[in-house]
Write a protein that holds these residues in place. Structure first.
Motif, PDB file in Angstrom:
ATOM      1  N   SER B   4       0.833  -1.193   0.000  1.00  0.00           N
ATOM      2  CA  SER B   4       0.000   0.000   0.000  1.00  0.00           C
ATOM      3  C   SER B   4       0.872   1.250   0.000  1.00  0.00           C
ATOM      4  O   SER B   4       1.957   1.265   0.588  1.00  0.00           O
ATOM      5  CB  SER B   4      -0.925  -0.001   1.207  1.00  0.00           C
ATOM      6  N   ALA B   5       0.390   2.275  -0.680  1.00  0.00           N
ATOM      7  CA  ALA B   5       1.086   3.557  -0.692  1.00  0.00           C
ATOM      8  C   ALA B   5       0.103   4.627  -0.240  1.00  0.00           C
ATOM      9  O   ALA B   5      -1.020   4.694  -0.728  1.00  0.00           O
ATOM     10  CB  ALA B   5       1.591   3.853  -2.092  1.00  0.00           C
ATOM     11  N   THR B   6       0.515   5.413   0.733  1.00  0.00           N
ATOM     12  CA  THR B   6      -0.326   6.500   1.228  1.00  0.00           C
ATOM     13  C   THR B   6       0.339   7.818   0.874  1.00  0.00           C
ATOM     14  O   THR B   6       1.496   8.040   1.219  1.00  0.00           O
ATOM     15  CB  THR B   6      -0.494   6.398   2.752  1.00  0.00           C
ATOM     16  N   VAL B   7      -0.380   8.666   0.176  1.00  0.00           N
ATOM     17  CA  VAL B   7       0.163   9.950  -0.243  1.00  0.00           C
ATOM     18  C   VAL B   7      -0.536  11.066   0.531  1.00  0.00           C
ATOM     19  O   VAL B   7      -1.764  11.161   0.518  1.00  0.00           O
ATOM     20  CB  VAL B   7      -0.042  10.160  -1.763  1.00  0.00           C
ATOM     21  N   THR B   8       0.244  11.866   1.240  1.00  0.00           N
ATOM     22  CA  THR B   8      -0.343  12.969   2.023  1.00  0.00           C
ATOM     23  C   THR B   8       0.367  14.273   1.680  1.00  0.00           C
ATOM     24  O   THR B   8       1.523  14.270   1.272  1.00  0.00           O
ATOM     25  CB  THR B   8      -0.176  12.722   3.531  1.00  0.00           C
ATOM     26  N   LEU B   9      -0.317  15.380   1.890  1.00  0.00           N
ATOM     27  CA  LEU B   9       0.307  16.682   1.692  1.00  0.00           C
ATOM     28  C   LEU B   9       1.367  16.901   2.758  1.00  0.00           C
ATOM     29  O   LEU B   9       1.210  16.456   3.901  1.00  0.00           O
ATOM     30  CB  LEU B   9      -0.752  17.779   1.791  1.00  0.00           C
ATOM     31  N   ARG B  37      -6.499  16.011   8.133  1.00  0.00           N
ATOM     32  CA  ARG B  37      -5.769  16.158   6.866  1.00  0.00           C
ATOM     33  C   ARG B  37      -6.105  14.968   5.994  1.00  0.00           C
ATOM     34  O   ARG B  37      -6.161  13.838   6.471  1.00  0.00           O
ATOM     35  CB  ARG B  37      -4.256  16.251   7.115  1.00  0.00           C
ATOM     36  N   GLN B  38      -6.371  15.247   4.721  1.00  0.00           N
ATOM     37  CA  GLN B  38      -6.791  14.162   3.845  1.00  0.00           C
ATOM     38  C   GLN B  38      -5.690  13.779   2.871  1.00  0.00           C
ATOM     39  O   GLN B  38      -4.877  14.606   2.471  1.00  0.00           O
ATOM     40  CB  GLN B  38      -8.062  14.578   3.085  1.00  0.00           C
ATOM     41  N   GLY B  39      -5.653  12.518   2.521  1.00  0.00           N
ATOM     42  CA  GLY B  39      -4.668  12.047   1.553  1.00  0.00           C
ATOM     43  C   GLY B  39      -5.253  10.980   0.654  1.00  0.00           C
ATOM     44  O   GLY B  39      -6.450  10.714   0.690  1.00  0.00           O
ATOM     45  N   LYS B  40      -4.390  10.386  -0.157  1.00  0.00           N
ATOM     46  CA  LYS B  40      -4.825   9.337  -1.069  1.00  0.00           C
ATOM     47  C   LYS B  40      -4.201   8.012  -0.643  1.00  0.00           C
ATOM     48  O   LYS B  40      -3.109   7.982  -0.105  1.00  0.00           O
ATOM     49  CB  LYS B  40      -4.361   9.658  -2.496  1.00  0.00           C
ATOM     50  N   TYR B  41      -4.933   6.937  -0.893  1.00  0.00           N
ATOM     51  CA  TYR B  41      -4.465   5.619  -0.507  1.00  0.00           C
ATOM     52  C   TYR B  41      -4.514   4.693  -1.727  1.00  0.00           C
ATOM     53  O   TYR B  41      -5.520   4.659  -2.434  1.00  0.00           O
ATOM     54  CB  TYR B  41      -5.364   5.099   0.613  1.00  0.00           C
ATOM     55  N   PHE B  42      -3.431   3.988  -1.968  1.00  0.00           N
ATOM     56  CA  PHE B  42      -3.384   3.059  -3.101  1.00  0.00           C
ATOM     57  C   PHE B  42      -2.998   1.675  -2.612  1.00  0.00           C
ATOM     58  O   PHE B  42      -2.046   1.533  -1.838  1.00  0.00           O
ATOM     59  CB  PHE B  42      -2.338   3.504  -4.133  1.00  0.00           C
ATOM     60  N   GLU B  43      -3.741   0.668  -3.052  1.00  0.00           N
ATOM     61  CA  GLU B  43      -3.411  -0.714  -2.734  1.00  0.00           C
ATOM     62  C   GLU B  43      -2.931  -1.340  -4.038  1.00  0.00           C
ATOM     63  O   GLU B  43      -3.701  -1.475  -4.986  1.00  0.00           O
ATOM     64  CB  GLU B  43      -4.671  -1.410  -2.231  1.00  0.00           C
ATOM     65  N   GLU B  59       8.176   2.594  -5.089  1.00  0.00           N
ATOM     66  CA  GLU B  59       8.717   3.924  -4.799  1.00  0.00           C
ATOM     67  C   GLU B  59       8.878   4.714  -6.093  1.00  0.00           C
ATOM     68  O   GLU B  59       8.559   5.905  -6.148  1.00  0.00           O
ATOM     69  CB  GLU B  59      10.067   3.776  -4.082  1.00  0.00           C
ATOM     70  N   ASP B  60       9.334   4.033  -7.117  1.00  0.00           N
ATOM     71  CA  ASP B  60       9.495   4.651  -8.431  1.00  0.00           C
ATOM     72  C   ASP B  60       8.140   5.143  -8.938  1.00  0.00           C
ATOM     73  O   ASP B  60       8.012   6.276  -9.428  1.00  0.00           O
ATOM     74  CB  ASP B  60      10.096   3.603  -9.381  1.00  0.00           C
ATOM     75  N   ASP B  73       4.123  13.932   0.496  1.00  0.00           N
ATOM     76  CA  ASP B  73       4.952  12.831   0.994  1.00  0.00           C
ATOM     77  C   ASP B  73       4.252  11.523   0.674  1.00  0.00           C
ATOM     78  O   ASP B  73       3.033  11.488   0.552  1.00  0.00           O
ATOM     79  CB  ASP B  73       5.096  12.924   2.523  1.00  0.00           C
ATOM     80  N   TYR B  74       5.026  10.435   0.601  1.00  0.00           N
ATOM     81  CA  TYR B  74       4.374   9.134   0.454  1.00  0.00           C
ATOM     82  C   TYR B  74       4.979   8.144   1.432  1.00  0.00           C
ATOM     83  O   TYR B  74       6.153   8.243   1.798  1.00  0.00           O
ATOM     84  CB  TYR B  74       4.472   8.606  -0.987  1.00  0.00           C
TER      85      TYR B  74
END
Lengths: 79, 79
Positions: B4-9, B37-43, B59-60, B73-74
């Protein structure tokens, strides 16, 4: 206390946003990525010392506002 | 392998979406929530047995597609 809530679509609900990201990743040349599902992430700062109480409140917020329980699941984590 | 990757401001970037959610939560009567604070989540499902290699690929992907490294940030996690 900082608590995070992650809201994702349930397993059998179609995720066109994730599909689009998956296709783009493939087009970029990452051939071994087989599936992507996208969700929402919330970082919530709550003024409540009791862990259990805080979790209960966040769960209430998730049910009432942050997620649609018919098609979405939510996971709550302490930071 | 599922990652999982979590992307936040980043911390000092304004988050109007989070602010709106925070205000709504307050209006609903949850007075002790102080910040959201809201972010995006990717599985991401990746066909790669080597953990380190898989993380490198994700990461790439995060750097090139999923996040804007200037303001976001991720975080990458194994599922």
């Amino acid at each position: 206390m900082k608590i995070s809530a992650t809201v994702t679509l349930k397993k059998d609900v179609l995720d066109p946003q994730g599909k689009a990201v998956n296709q783009t990743i493939k087009n970029m040349g990452f051939k071994n990525v087989t599936d992507v599902r996208q969700g929402k992430y919330f970082e919530i700062e709550i003024d409540e010392a009791n862990k259990e109480k805080a979790k209960e409140i966040i769960e209430d917020i998730c049910k009432k506002l942050l997620s649609n329980v018919v098609i979405e699941d939510y996971i709550i984590n302490y930071k």
